[in-house]
Design a protein around this motif. Structure first.
Motif, PDB file in Angstrom:
ATOM      1  N   GLN A   1       0.844  -1.190   0.000  1.00  0.00           N
ATOM      2  CA  GLN A   1       0.000   0.000   0.000  1.00  0.00           C
ATOM      3  C   GLN A   1       0.882   1.243   0.000  1.00  0.00           C
ATOM      4  OE1 GLN A   1      -2.473   0.322   3.445  1.00  0.00           O
ATOM      5  NE2 GLN A   1      -3.979   1.557   2.387  1.00  0.00           N
TER       6      GLN A   1
ATOM      7  N   THR B   1      -0.046   7.502   2.533  1.00  0.00           N
ATOM      8  CA  THR B   1      -1.139   8.447   2.368  1.00  0.00           C
ATOM      9  C   THR B   1      -0.614   9.869   2.502  1.00  0.00           C
ATOM     10  OG1 THR B   1      -2.618   6.843   3.370  1.00  0.00           O
ATOM     11  CG2 THR B   1      -3.399   9.109   3.245  1.00  0.00           C
ATOM     12  N   GLU B   2      -0.932  10.700   1.540  1.00  0.00           N
ATOM     13  CA  GLU B   2      -0.548  12.115   1.618  1.00  0.00           C
ATOM     14  C   GLU B   2      -1.670  12.865   2.312  1.00  0.00           C
ATOM     15  OE1 GLU B   2      -0.098  15.606  -1.540  1.00  0.00           O
ATOM     16  OE2 GLU B   2       1.392  14.026  -1.820  1.00  0.00           O
ATOM     17  N   ALA B   3      -1.300  13.752   3.234  1.00  0.00           N
ATOM     18  CA  ALA B   3      -2.293  14.508   3.992  1.00  0.00           C
ATOM     19  C   ALA B   3      -1.837  15.956   4.105  1.00  0.00           C
ATOM     20  CB  ALA B   3      -2.467  13.898   5.373  1.00  0.00           C
TER      21      ALA B   3
END
Length: 91
Positions: free
Chosen positions: A21, A24-26
């Motif tokens: 996976q 995740t960019e936040a």
């Protein structure tokens, strides 16, 4: 046939690495020191939540503001600037 058994593990590793996976960019943003900030970050599994990170950023900026704000009368730098002495001051 022997060559197949030598390359099979390599092919398996390459195939399985594509299944991982992606991080995740936040983004977090807020107001501090009479302006705004925007921070983009990449979160991996097992790291702190986005809300925890925002609380840490807010706490750090509040601490900096309490020390170095030139528009707050109660900041450390304002206390130094209000001194009417040419003597050394502890910082």
């Amino acid at each position: 046939m022997n060559r197949f058994w030598m390359t099979a593990p390599l092919l398996m590793i390459l195939a399985l690495s594509g299944c991982s996976q992606s991080p995740t960019e936040a983004e977090i943003s807020g107001e501090a020191q009479d302006t705004t900030y925007h921070i983009k970050l990449v979160l991996d599994d097992g790291q702190a939540s986005l809300e925890e990170i925002k609380q840490q950023v807010t706490a750090s900026l509040t601490e900096i503001d309490a020390m170095l704000s030139n528009y707050r009368a109660d900041s450390e730098i304002s206390h130094i600037n209000q001194q009417e002495t040419a003597d050394w001051l502890p910082v």
